[in-house]
Design an enzyme around this catalytic site. Sequence first.
Site, PDB file in Angstrom:
ATOM      1  N   TYR A 140       0.821  -1.220   0.000  1.00 33.14           N
ATOM      2  CA  TYR A 140       0.000   0.000   0.000  1.00 33.14           C
ATOM      3  C   TYR A 140       0.854   1.270   0.000  1.00 33.14           C
ATOM      4  O   TYR A 140       0.375   2.347  -0.332  1.00 33.14           O
ATOM      5  CB  TYR A 140      -0.948   0.028   1.205  1.00 33.14           C
ATOM      6  CG  TYR A 140      -2.071  -0.992   1.142  1.00 33.14           C
ATOM      7  CD1 TYR A 140      -2.302  -1.751  -0.006  1.00 33.14           C
ATOM      8  CD2 TYR A 140      -2.904  -1.195   2.230  1.00 33.14           C
ATOM      9  CE1 TYR A 140      -3.319  -2.683  -0.051  1.00 33.14           C
ATOM     10  CE2 TYR A 140      -3.935  -2.118   2.188  1.00 33.14           C
ATOM     11  CZ  TYR A 140      -4.132  -2.867   1.038  1.00 33.14           C
ATOM     12  OH  TYR A 140      -5.150  -3.789   1.001  1.00 33.14           O
ATOM     13  N   LYS A 186       2.910 -15.559   1.690  1.00 32.88           N
ATOM     14  CA  LYS A 186       2.778 -16.328   0.447  1.00 32.88           C
ATOM     15  C   LYS A 186       4.197 -16.714   0.029  1.00 32.88           C
ATOM     16  O   LYS A 186       4.682 -16.333  -1.041  1.00 32.88           O
ATOM     17  CB  LYS A 186       2.045 -15.452  -0.591  1.00 32.88           C
ATOM     18  CG  LYS A 186       1.610 -16.151  -1.848  1.00 32.88           C
ATOM     19  CD  LYS A 186       0.472 -17.119  -1.661  1.00 32.88           C
ATOM     20  CE  LYS A 186       0.166 -17.794  -2.990  1.00 32.88           C
ATOM     21  NZ  LYS A 186      -0.628 -19.015  -2.849  1.00 32.88           N
ATOM     22  N   ASP A 218      -3.782 -18.017   1.113  1.00 34.22           N
ATOM     23  CA  ASP A 218      -4.951 -18.643   0.470  1.00 34.22           C
ATOM     24  C   ASP A 218      -5.521 -19.744   1.352  1.00 34.22           C
ATOM     25  O   ASP A 218      -6.745 -19.853   1.541  1.00 34.22           O
ATOM     26  CB  ASP A 218      -4.611 -19.140  -0.936  1.00 34.22           C
ATOM     27  CG  ASP A 218      -3.266 -19.849  -1.019  1.00 34.22           C
ATOM     28  OD1 ASP A 218      -2.485 -19.764  -0.047  1.00 34.22           O
ATOM     29  OD2 ASP A 218      -2.999 -20.497  -2.039  1.00 34.22           O
ATOM     30  N   ASP A 242      -5.490  -6.650   5.796  1.00 35.27           N
ATOM     31  CA  ASP A 242      -6.682  -5.892   5.418  1.00 35.27           C
ATOM     32  C   ASP A 242      -7.794  -6.882   5.047  1.00 35.27           C
ATOM     33  O   ASP A 242      -8.934  -6.799   5.532  1.00 35.27           O
ATOM     34  CB  ASP A 242      -6.314  -4.992   4.219  1.00 35.27           C
ATOM     35  CG  ASP A 242      -7.393  -3.993   3.858  1.00 35.27           C
ATOM     36  OD1 ASP A 242      -8.376  -3.896   4.610  1.00 35.27           O
ATOM     37  OD2 ASP A 242      -7.246  -3.323   2.827  1.00 35.27           O
ATOM     38  N   ASP A 246     -11.040  -8.308   7.623  1.00 32.23           N
ATOM     39  CA  ASP A 246     -12.442  -8.125   7.207  1.00 32.23           C
ATOM     40  C   ASP A 246     -13.162  -9.470   7.155  1.00 32.23           C
ATOM     41  O   ASP A 246     -14.322  -9.579   7.552  1.00 32.23           O
ATOM     42  CB  ASP A 246     -12.515  -7.431   5.842  1.00 32.23           C
ATOM     43  CG  ASP A 246     -12.702  -5.923   5.991  1.00 32.23           C
ATOM     44  OD1 ASP A 246     -12.489  -5.419   7.113  1.00 32.23           O
ATOM     45  OD2 ASP A 246     -13.054  -5.263   5.005  1.00 32.23           O
TER      46      ASP A 246
END
Length: 347
Positions: A140, A186, A218, A242, A246
């Site tokens: 980000y 990952k 994942d 993030d 959520d």
Amino acid sequence: MPKIAVLPGDGIGPEVTDAAVAVLKRADEIFDLKLEFDYFDFGGAAIDAHGEPYPEATRRGVRAADATLLGAIGGPKWDGVPREIRAETGLLALRKDQGLFANLRPARVLEGLEDLSPLKPEIARGVDVLIVRELTGGIYFGEPRGMSEAEAWNTLRYSRPEVERVARVAFEAAAKRRNKLTSVEKANVLEVGEFWRRTVEEVAADWPQVELEHQYVDAMAMHLITHPADFDVVVTSNIFGDILSDLASVLPGSLGLLPSASLGEGTPLFEPVHGSAPDIAGRGLANPTAAILSAGMLATYALERPEVGTAIENAVAAALKRRRTPDLGGDASTAGFTEAVLESLAG
Ligand code: ATP
């Protein structure tokens, strides 16, 4: 005397903040915390009063405090103002100003409230997971970034100190909870993932009592749905955090139940996950649970009094068995539910 900077903000912010402060004051009577509360304008309320969302007086108040308790900010009234003075810009400035690099979001399904979860009750039962998200680095914020007619690009980059410091926050949180940490990346595809995993392994040497495991993001997304109760603390990068926070936030079944903490170099910040909910503001309909649980996190992480945090959590759980606000299908007002929490806290 621990100083708490209180920023009630906008919409339902002042109502839920009143509830959280009332609970902290009751906790102070019981546990002798010697708290001092100072109120400051923030968000839309500060735009109205000072022409900017994070005025100097608020900045100074936050800097001088041991913890910041925030209600919620923003609303349609301020949607038209220029980006530099938007209510949300004030929150980003506060986080940056205080170097808040770790965001903690617990998602807990309380006993007896399994029916609120979108998952089957037998899967939702016992869920108590804390997602620790790196907040100031990663893709980000990575440079170079840009977009042309033909392509667009962003950069995922983490330095060793950035990973180490958020890992330390996560290990420390795990040590206050059930001593289990899941690090998510990952590593099978990204060098940054491999680096993240290696760095977290190194930090682990300082926390021998905490059991560390690694998951690919994942697989983790699936596990959080199929067996969420198996996890205690989860630490991950900005973008994965993030998304996963959520995802985890829907498990308890209502926005009104979710607290958060942002920790770092300066004054830590505690706030509900929900926004200012202008549709229900000022009508006594807001569920103050998220704000009260944020006050509980303040006791645990800023005052270093985890027994007070646990007492507040237990009082909320006990109150929810008796009374509920309309978002949870009950008819209690914000003040009525808060009274039930205060009664439970007093024992
Ligand atoms: P933001 O963009 O500021 O995060 P938002 O519009 O996405 O806000 P919220 O303000 O968090 O969303 O809330 C969405 C809706 O959920 C509200 O309009 C309200 O009806 C409900 N809600 C949110 N928080 C609460 C609460 N504490 N108690 C009861 N209902 C709530």
